[in-house]
Scaffold this motif. Sequence first.
Motif, PDB file in Angstrom:
ATOM      1  N   PHE A 488       0.808  -1.220   0.000  1.00  0.00           N
ATOM      2  CA  PHE A 488       0.000   0.000   0.000  1.00  0.00           C
ATOM      3  C   PHE A 488       0.848   1.281   0.000  1.00  0.00           C
ATOM      4  N   ILE A 489       1.781   1.364   0.965  1.00  0.00           N
ATOM      5  CA  ILE A 489       2.479   2.639   1.124  1.00  0.00           C
ATOM      6  C   ILE A 489       3.289   3.045  -0.109  1.00  0.00           C
ATOM      7  N   PRO A 490       4.150   2.132  -0.634  1.00  0.00           N
ATOM      8  CA  PRO A 490       4.882   2.550  -1.831  1.00  0.00           C
ATOM      9  C   PRO A 490       3.955   2.916  -2.990  1.00  0.00           C
ATOM     10  N   SER A 491       2.880   2.164  -3.150  1.00  0.00           N
ATOM     11  CA  SER A 491       2.031   2.456  -4.296  1.00  0.00           C
ATOM     12  C   SER A 491       1.256   3.752  -4.060  1.00  0.00           C
ATOM     13  N   PHE A 492       0.882   3.980  -2.804  1.00  0.00           N
ATOM     14  CA  PHE A 492       0.185   5.222  -2.492  1.00  0.00           C
ATOM     15  C   PHE A 492       1.129   6.399  -2.699  1.00  0.00           C
ATOM     16  N   ARG A 493       2.376   6.177  -2.269  1.00  0.00           N
ATOM     17  CA  ARG A 493       3.364   7.235  -2.426  1.00  0.00           C
ATOM     18  C   ARG A 493       3.562   7.564  -3.904  1.00  0.00           C
ATOM     19  N   SER A 494       3.666   6.494  -4.708  1.00  0.00           N
ATOM     20  CA  SER A 494       3.952   6.780  -6.109  1.00  0.00           C
ATOM     21  C   SER A 494       2.759   7.468  -6.769  1.00  0.00           C
ATOM     22  N   SER A 495       1.551   7.118  -6.340  1.00  0.00           N
ATOM     23  CA  SER A 495       0.412   7.806  -6.947  1.00  0.00           C
ATOM     24  C   SER A 495       0.378   9.262  -6.484  1.00  0.00           C
ATOM     25  N   GLN A 496       0.791   9.466  -5.226  1.00  0.00           N
ATOM     26  CA  GLN A 496       0.852  10.813  -4.672  1.00  0.00           C
ATOM     27  C   GLN A 496       1.882  11.646  -5.433  1.00  0.00           C
ATOM     28  N   THR A 497       3.043  10.994  -5.693  1.00  0.00           N
ATOM     29  CA  THR A 497       4.113  11.678  -6.410  1.00  0.00           C
ATOM     30  C   THR A 497       3.665  12.029  -7.825  1.00  0.00           C
ATOM     31  N   LYS A 498       2.956  11.082  -8.437  1.00  0.00           N
ATOM     32  CA  LYS A 498       2.477  11.332  -9.796  1.00  0.00           C
ATOM     33  C   LYS A 498       1.557  12.544  -9.807  1.00  0.00           C
ATOM     34  N   LYS A 499       0.725  12.616  -8.782  1.00  0.00           N
ATOM     35  CA  LYS A 499      -0.211  13.724  -8.696  1.00  0.00           C
ATOM     36  C   LYS A 499       0.553  15.047  -8.607  1.00  0.00           C
ATOM     37  N   GLU A 500       1.714  14.978  -7.947  1.00  0.00           N
ATOM     38  CA  GLU A 500       2.468  16.194  -7.680  1.00  0.00           C
ATOM     39  C   GLU A 500       3.697  16.298  -8.568  1.00  0.00           C
ATOM     40  N   VAL A 501       3.583  15.701  -9.750  1.00  0.00           N
ATOM     41  CA  VAL A 501       4.794  15.604 -10.563  1.00  0.00           C
ATOM     42  C   VAL A 501       5.345  16.987 -10.914  1.00  0.00           C
ATOM     43  N   LYS A 502       4.477  17.930 -11.114  1.00  0.00           N
ATOM     44  CA  LYS A 502       4.933  19.270 -11.479  1.00  0.00           C
ATOM     45  C   LYS A 502       5.725  19.897 -10.324  1.00  0.00           C
ATOM     46  N   SER A 503       5.168  19.718  -9.107  1.00  0.00           N
ATOM     47  CA  SER A 503       5.878  20.248  -7.948  1.00  0.00           C
ATOM     48  C   SER A 503       7.256  19.617  -7.815  1.00  0.00           C
TER      49      SER A 503
END
Lengths: 836, 233
Positions: A488-503
Amino acid sequence: MIILKRASRMFMKNFFKYLGVILIIIFGMAVVIGYGNTSFSAKETIDRYWEETNVEDGEFSLYVKLTEDDKKNISDLGISLQDTFYFDIDAGDSFTYRIFKSRKNINKEKIIEGKTSLPADNEIRLERVFMEENDVLLNDDLTIDDKDYNIVSKVVVPDYEHRVAEISNVGTDERFALIFVNDNVYDELLISHKDDEVYNYTYTVDKGDADEASDDLYKYLKDLSVEESRIEDTYVLSELKERDDDKKELDDAFDDIKKGAQDIADGTENVNKALGGQIKELTELGKGAEKIADGTSKLHKNVSEAIDELTEYKYPALYRFNKAKDNTRVVDFVDAHKMYYAMSLFLGLLIAILISYIMSVFSAGLIDNDSKTIGTLYAMGYRKSELMKLYLLVPTIAVTAGSVIGTAFGFKMTDSLIAANYSHPDMIHTYPAVLIAYGIVMPIIITIAINCFTINKKLSRTALEILQNRKEFTTKHSEQVRTKEKEFIPSFRSSQTKKEVKSHLILLFGMILAILIMTLGMALYGSMIHYADSIADDTKFEHMYVLCDPLEKVPEGAERSLTVSLSMYCDMAGSELPVVIEGVEKNSKYFDFAGKLSEDKNLIYASDSAIIKYGCKKGDKLIFTDQLNKKDIVFTMEGDVSYKNGIFFFMDIDAMREYFELPEDYYNTLLSDNELDIDHNMMISHTTKKSIVDTAESWAIETKGTIGAFLVMSIVIFVLVICILVKNMLERSIYQISLLRLIGFRTAELNKVYLNSTVFTAILAGVIGMPLGKVLMDYLVPVMNGSMKSGMRSYIYPSAYLIMSALLIISYLASYLMMQRKISAISANEVLKDRE
Amino acid sequence: MSYIEVKDVKKSFGSGDSRSSVLKGVSLTVDKGEMCGIFGPSGSGKSTLLNMVGGLEGYDSGSISVNGISLTGMSNKEAVEYRRSNLSFIFQFYNLVPDLTIRENIRAAQYLAKNPLPIDELIDVVGLTEHQNKYPSQVSGGQQQRCAIARAIAKNPNVMLCDEPTGALDYASSKIVLELLENVNRKYGTTMLIVTHNEAIRYMVDHIIKVHDGLIAEDIINTEKKSAKEIDW
Ligand SMILES: Nc1ncnc2c1ncn2[C@@H]1O[C@H](COP(=O)(O)OP(=O)(O)OP(=O)(O)O)[C@@H](O)[C@H]1O
Ligand SMILES: [Mg+2]
């Protein structure tokens, strides 16, 4: 408009984030404008200074003084002259005092402090930098030739802004003093230094084109020669003596012939007399011999005249001629700051881009959070332009505040950023419009442009879409299925990162920028230290004497070489730079590459210092300019050799003699391990390894302040970029974080999801930033030192990478801790708060 | 001529397999000053219809005109101007601007109007005088909705579009909101479209429209109109 009230509340709510941005701008723009302004301030100061002190249009040195006739002829060319004679006094302990008469109309001393009237007989004026570097104060006494003189004024002169004894010297020496005295004192001191006096003249062109008038003057001076009786050069004198001896032998021979013929005539007559004078043939013989004697006389006279004409020795009086614009002592100060300007504009652009990106992420975040309000206002009938105003107002005000303060600081800092070690009057403060535009208007325009774009994109969706905060329709179902399998955590993190890719991209950009600035500091310092070290390695002699001509006898333990000083146009400096061609002996003790140099008279070897300056390579045709004789000389580059002090080219000494049509055994330079006793008459300059290395080391020490500024600036940018962007990301996820906490996630787990992705960004920034910095510095360092009369290669010590990494890791951890506290502060009941 | 005219409007969302027809040919007319209730089960397309009249959502075919303005093929920009000069919205979840006080929220709407109504009177009408300087988060849901109503009338609009104005409120608050709407309708002659699940409201409106499965199932003029005070549920 009432909703603008909102803008100020939005600003207060996001105060710390904006403060961060404002700080970045203040820091960045202060450095950028400060450095950029040095070039304007230098130009303005020097222009006024030159006007005030009546700066020369050029100077020249002769072996003899000009006669009154010469002076009249020169004046007829529309040129004003001033004797600017001087002599150097070795004051011991490597101190050199150069004594001048107080100048009367050209290159006049500018009094910085102290008495303005002419110094009295026990008083002197002393140059400013020497006083400051050596902690000499006004009203102190200075001992010159065992007599104390009171220092009554601190001065600067426009022909020694770059305070080097010889124009071609690479670095300044703090033990080199310029002293100005009244005519009496000058004459008094001169008595024991008669041989050392340099007949230097400075001139200004009264009207018309200074360049053309200078050329006319040059032509005139070139034709002047020294009367034989006034020649002091021992080499020339011995050559002349040899000629006279030869002539004397010839005279003797003619006399002998004449005498012999006369003897024959006399003898014949005597014989004839004894024989009673009857023999006609004998009388004829006597007449013939007499004719021979007469003829020989005539022949002797004619041959003598012809020989005199042929061997008439024309010894040129001129040995140095420099137009002011080619004289680094005069123009270097302004030139040195031109580079700062270009550099600062480039750095400013990077900072402006970084800032506007951060701003655009802000605005995007704000708008996301605010979509309900925007949708409502939009539905109510607010126009796009009105909403745009609302969302532009805060970033624009923040950037404006930052850039105004930063620019103001920059102007304030200018003085302290002026290149050290130049001799100049107090700097005039300048506020050039172009920098104000650059420091204030440009960041604002970029911010408005980028924000407009971002906001416009958001607002171009329909009110309903914004109101419902509908995301653009993107279907990535397959991916979602796959990520489910992962933890869960790594995949949640990566989706979070994707969401914030511009940042993350902006974070990356900001971190790389910080690393580049840090690398710049490290490279500048490393290059200086490395330069000083390698000069010490490269320079194998302790003393180098450049002479007018060979000495009667080569002193014990000295090695001969041949020095020709020329100049060559350098793109990097944008001007002619002094270069030296050195001819070295095959078995040289001081240049270990000497053995491999070709004997071809058209081939030349570039030192690595020259290669850095000119980027030349094997096979290139190198064009040198002989400023004294106004002609170009072309050599083909055959290879490179290791030598770093000054811009040197090397040749085999015999090949060089052949090229310059000099006698076999000719030389004009001596290298040695020990100090040599050389007559001052014969010496042009004396350089010691110690002074070369000391100078280079003093540069390294001087750059320390700049390095500190760069390091602080980079760390500030690094930390602020992390804090601003991560805080922004967290705030956008505040509801989600609160929800996760509500359902039982621990802070450590939240850190993993929301913070740990920045570790990868930071590592990536290091991996990209450091090598990129290295490549950039390899290019930038030589360019930044463009006007320096030596090539300096960029060098970053391996340990510098460790230090940078350590600094970055510490800064990162500090920012991480701050962000962690921010996460801890998000409580579970955030989600329960009414979000309206 | 009717004030609001909807003629054979069709609307579907999505494309391909996921395409679903939401409105399948809806026609209705509302007169000026009429209070019109729109009823129907969840997902029947009520909000969609309201949003179309509000120029927030486009439609596939048919035509809509309000006060003589045709909404067909209207650009985003024209839609803004249309809303600015004609409409006010009231939402289920109030949608006040969180950083502005109650009073400032109302002033934000006043700014848009050519002939705005006096603010103190409005605040007094909705009974928020003592709360006017509080932020939305500092007052109750019912008070927020009253503020939203004041904001809606501040503009003195021709048409008020209300999507479940009482959806989030309790009985007492709902009664106050409904009375307010009724007062506004009477006092200013504002044409109102009220989407609601609350069947009791049908007794207080002039015009009852029932939407079912994308079609108009019922279109009745209520002749025995009661006042808001009188209805109960
Ligand atoms: N933007 C959209 N994209 C796809 N489908 C939509 C969109 N907007 C509405 N729908 C669909 O259209 C249908 C009607 O929605 P609408 O919101 O009009 O219903 P409603 O009658 O207001 O329901 P409720 O009483 O629950 O509010 C629903 O099935 C909804 O899923
Ligand atoms: Mg609905």
